[in-house]
Scaffold this active site. Structure first.
Site, PDB file in Angstrom:
ATOM      1  N   ARG A  46       0.149 -13.133   4.823  1.00  0.00           N
ATOM      2  CA  ARG A  46      -0.008 -11.718   5.167  1.00  0.00           C
ATOM      3  C   ARG A  46      -1.473 -11.300   5.131  1.00  0.00           C
ATOM      4  NH1 ARG A  46       4.087  -9.142   1.138  1.00  0.00           N
ATOM      5  NH2 ARG A  46       3.285 -10.991   0.150  1.00  0.00           N
ATOM      6  N   LYS A 147      10.875 -26.074  -4.949  1.00  0.00           N
ATOM      7  CA  LYS A 147      11.868 -25.628  -5.912  1.00  0.00           C
ATOM      8  C   LYS A 147      11.547 -24.205  -6.346  1.00  0.00           C
ATOM      9  CE  LYS A 147      10.460 -25.520 -10.065  1.00  0.00           C
ATOM     10  NZ  LYS A 147       9.070 -25.323 -10.441  1.00  0.00           N
ATOM     11  N   HIS A 177       7.838 -32.023  -7.263  1.00  0.00           N
ATOM     12  CA  HIS A 177       6.561 -32.744  -7.373  1.00  0.00           C
ATOM     13  C   HIS A 177       6.534 -33.700  -8.557  1.00  0.00           C
ATOM     14  CE1 HIS A 177       5.396 -29.946 -10.575  1.00  0.00           C
ATOM     15  NE2 HIS A 177       4.392 -30.743 -10.845  1.00  0.00           N
ATOM     16  N   LYS A 181       4.853 -37.903  -9.393  1.00  0.00           N
ATOM     17  CA  LYS A 181       3.822 -38.306 -10.353  1.00  0.00           C
ATOM     18  C   LYS A 181       3.848 -39.820 -10.518  1.00  0.00           C
ATOM     19  CE  LYS A 181       3.944 -34.114 -13.202  1.00  0.00           C
ATOM     20  NZ  LYS A 181       2.601 -33.560 -13.164  1.00  0.00           N
ATOM     21  N   ASP A 235      12.997 -23.359 -14.186  1.00  0.00           N
ATOM     22  CA  ASP A 235      11.682 -23.773 -13.710  1.00  0.00           C
ATOM     23  C   ASP A 235      11.424 -25.258 -13.957  1.00  0.00           C
ATOM     24  OD1 ASP A 235       9.043 -23.025 -12.706  1.00  0.00           O
ATOM     25  OD2 ASP A 235       8.316 -23.382 -14.747  1.00  0.00           O
ATOM     26  N   HIS A 240      12.768 -30.802 -12.662  1.00  0.00           N
ATOM     27  CA  HIS A 240      11.927 -31.922 -13.093  1.00  0.00           C
ATOM     28  C   HIS A 240      12.555 -32.785 -14.198  1.00  0.00           C
ATOM     29  CE1 HIS A 240       9.215 -29.680 -10.690  1.00  0.00           C
ATOM     30  NE2 HIS A 240       8.667 -28.931 -11.619  1.00  0.00           N
ATOM     31  N   LYS A 340       6.235 -23.448 -22.783  1.00  0.00           N
ATOM     32  CA  LYS A 340       4.874 -22.987 -22.505  1.00  0.00           C
ATOM     33  C   LYS A 340       4.258 -22.519 -23.812  1.00  0.00           C
ATOM     34  CE  LYS A 340       5.548 -21.910 -17.635  1.00  0.00           C
ATOM     35  NZ  LYS A 340       4.789 -23.028 -17.041  1.00  0.00           N
TER      36      LYS A 340
HETATM   37  C1  BG6 Z   1       6.066 -26.386 -11.890  1.00  0.00           C
HETATM   38  C2  BG6 Z   1       6.526 -25.217 -12.703  1.00  0.00           C
HETATM   39  O1  BG6 Z   1       7.085 -26.818 -11.045  1.00  0.00           O
HETATM   40  O2  BG6 Z   1       5.690 -27.426 -12.757  1.00  0.00           O
HETATM   41  C3  BG6 Z   1       5.415 -24.767 -13.631  1.00  0.00           C
HETATM   42  O3  BG6 Z   1       6.903 -24.161 -11.843  1.00  0.00           O
HETATM   43  C4  BG6 Z   1       4.938 -25.907 -14.480  1.00  0.00           C
HETATM   44  O4  BG6 Z   1       5.837 -23.697 -14.449  1.00  0.00           O
HETATM   45  C5  BG6 Z   1       4.614 -27.121 -13.615  1.00  0.00           C
HETATM   46  O5  BG6 Z   1       3.788 -25.496 -15.171  1.00  0.00           O
HETATM   47  C6  BG6 Z   1       4.312 -28.328 -14.460  1.00  0.00           C
HETATM   48  O6  BG6 Z   1       3.932 -29.397 -13.656  1.00  0.00           O
HETATM   49  P1  BG6 Z   1       2.513 -30.090 -13.872  1.00  0.00           P
HETATM   50  O7  BG6 Z   1       2.469 -31.135 -12.815  1.00  0.00           O
HETATM   51  O8  BG6 Z   1       1.477 -29.020 -13.671  1.00  0.00           O
HETATM   52  O9  BG6 Z   1       2.522 -30.613 -15.255  1.00  0.00           O
END
Ligand code: BG6
Length: 489
Positions: A46, A147, A177, A181, A235, A240, A340
């Site tokens: 935007r 996601k 993602h 890794k 999340d 993950h 966190k």
């Molecule tokens: C993301 C989450 O998918 O993964 C985040 O939304 C998180 O909250 C992150 O911090 C962690 O992944 P990485 O690769 O930064 O350790």
């Protein structure tokens, strides 16, 4: 793959993910020669940038992040173009169609990357479909979806339904993602390129497995997303950590081909026993950080973060005890946790083996018999460690633990970032590291009842001071066993 002409169209190009992960990953692919000459990257958003002002903006971000201003950067910046507009309007997709159509051969293959808020996934897909931009008459069209895929089981179903109206399954790349890794892919290599683990990798020899993803950051400028659509379970665990669990627990696949791998992963996810809701407090624990100190710096609590709703119940910490009801794993607990504002940034897997059937050696003082542990660092260290017992030198037969330690990478070796690998796989058409819908569905099936129960709970999640290891009560998950969380390798 460097010979494949294509275009990247990034929706949400001015957001965090594009700035911190996607564009840097594309830049690395450019530098490593994985991009054909004519590849172009179109940012959509935007913010009313022009091609020129977006190029200036990206260059500025790159330089601030330490990337050298050299010929590689210049040639990468030349690949960038920008289209501003509202993703809700048909006119935008007409302009996008003109851009793709006017851009010659290369743009016949297009990656559409949905780095936007999840509410827009269907809007964008339908907009693209209406403008006939998903048709593969002259090249491929692939859609990468970030996601969370839905925010619960029901919405994931609806999303899948809407997407499959417009796209063939082969066009959909559900990205996680974490699976990209290096250290997570290494789990497959450790398990299936070695023979020594396999005979022990089952309920007869393994006492339990812990999977930890600990972060020191807080909501990190993403409060509005995290507070509404996030929470630690949605999340991190639903995606993950359950993926890591599936890779650790799956049977050997018949090949490394996408369907073979995903067939095995989904069986694990589908075999997870429903969480015991009657005794939820000892099977799933949620917490929220209170003010505290992380690495010597005072930080506010979750509820004081800008953008978090007053009295929010969103959890920033979650731990779960899960069981896989199959032949290999029946009754072996898998403990998953993430949080966190914890003490360290560390992701790791800890596998505790059972004790030998007889203790021949008596311990004294600190020299007590210890179980074997296999520790696998995901980040920051990518180490593999094995703790074993050995004799303490001296006249007595005392044992102590020693560590067999290996770093996976050698000093100076460059580790690929997850997004580099995954973006390249999209171009190659390799979906093995992307999730199939049945995996996503099975993962929601595991966490959904817990999230529902928590949503009905009027109490705030357990408060834990920032800078520690989460709520004390998270130890309750181990019941009266002699188990406890491993915080370090
Ligand atoms: C993301 C989450 O998918 O993964 C985040 O939304 C998180 O909250 C992150 O911090 C962690 O992944 P990485 O690769 O930064 O350790």
């Amino acid at each position: 793959c460097c010979g494949i002409s294509h275009a990247y169209v990034i929706f949400g190009a001015t957001g965090n993910l594009a700035a911190n992960k996607l564009l840097p990953a594309l830049y690395q692919l450019h530098c490593m020669g994985h991009m054909a000459e004519d590849v172009e990257i179109l940012g959509c958003g935007r913010t009313p940038f022009t091609q020129e002002t977006w190029q200036i903006e990206v260059r500025k971000q790159f330089v601030e992040s330490g990337i050298a201003e050299d010929a590689s950067l210049d040639s990468f910046i030349q690949r960038l173009d920008y289209l501003s507009g509202s993703l809700k309007e048909a006119a935008f997709y007409q302009s996008l169609g003109d851009w793709i159509g006017n851009d010659g051969e290369c743009a016949n293959n297009v990656v559409f990357y949905l780095s936007v808020s999840p509410e827009l996934y269907v809007t964008v897909t339908e907009g693209l479909a209406a403008a006939q931009l998903l048709e593969e008459s002259h090249g491929w069209r692939r859609m990468v979806i970030e996601k969370p895929f839905g925010h619960d089981l029901e919405s994931a179903r609806e999303l899948q339904h809407s997407l499959s109206d417009q796209l063939k399954e082969e066009q959909i790349y559900r990205i996680d993602h974490y699976v990209g890794k290096e250290a997570v892919q290494n789990l497959l290599v450790l398990r299936f390129a070695n023979l020594i683990l396999e005979p022990l990798w089952n309920r007869y020899h393994i006492d339990h497995i812990q999977i930890t993803h600990a972060e020191t950051v807080g909501v990190d400028g993403r409060a509005s997303y995290y507070d509404n659509s996030g929470g630690a379970v949605r999340d991190m665990i639903q995606s993950h950590l359950l993926q890591v669990m599936a890779l650790l627990a799956m049977e050997p696949p018949v090949s490394m081909e996408a369907e073979a791998l995903r067939n095995e992963k989904v069986k694990v996810l589908q075999s997870i026993r429903p969480v015991n809701l009657e005794q939820l407090a000892t099977h799933a624990i949620r917490g929220q950080y209170a003010a505290g100190e992380v690495k010597g710096v005072a930080v506010p609590g979750y509820l004081q973060e800008e953008g978090v709703a007053a009295g929010s119940h969103t959890e920033s910490y979650a731990a779960m005890k899960l069981y896989i009801d199959n032949w290999r794993w029946k009754d072996v607990p898998f403990y998953l946790r993430t949080g966190k504002r914890l003490q360290e940034r560390r992701s790791m897997v800890a596998v505790r083996f059972k004790q030998p059937p007889m203790q021949l050696f008596q311990g004294s003082g600190i020299y007590q018999p210890h179980p074997n542990w296999l520790l696998i660092g995901i980040q920051p260290e990518d180490a593999v460690r094995m703790e074993i017992s050995a004799k303490v030198p001296g006249l007595e037969m005392h044992t102590r633990q020693i560590v067999m330690d290996a770093s996976v990478s050698t000093p100076g070796e460059r580790k690929a970032e997850a997004y580099e690998e995954l973006l390249l796989d999209v171009i190659k058409g390799d979906r093995s590291l992307f999730l199939r819908y049945d995996e996503v569905k099975a993962a929601w099936t595991v966490v959904d009842p817990v999230m529902q129960r928590w949503a009905e709970d009027e109490q705030l999640p357990l408060q834990y001071p920032a800078g520690g290891w989460g709520p004390k009560a998270a130890e309750k998950i181990f019941g009266d066993s002699d188990r406890g969380w491993r915080h370090s390798l």
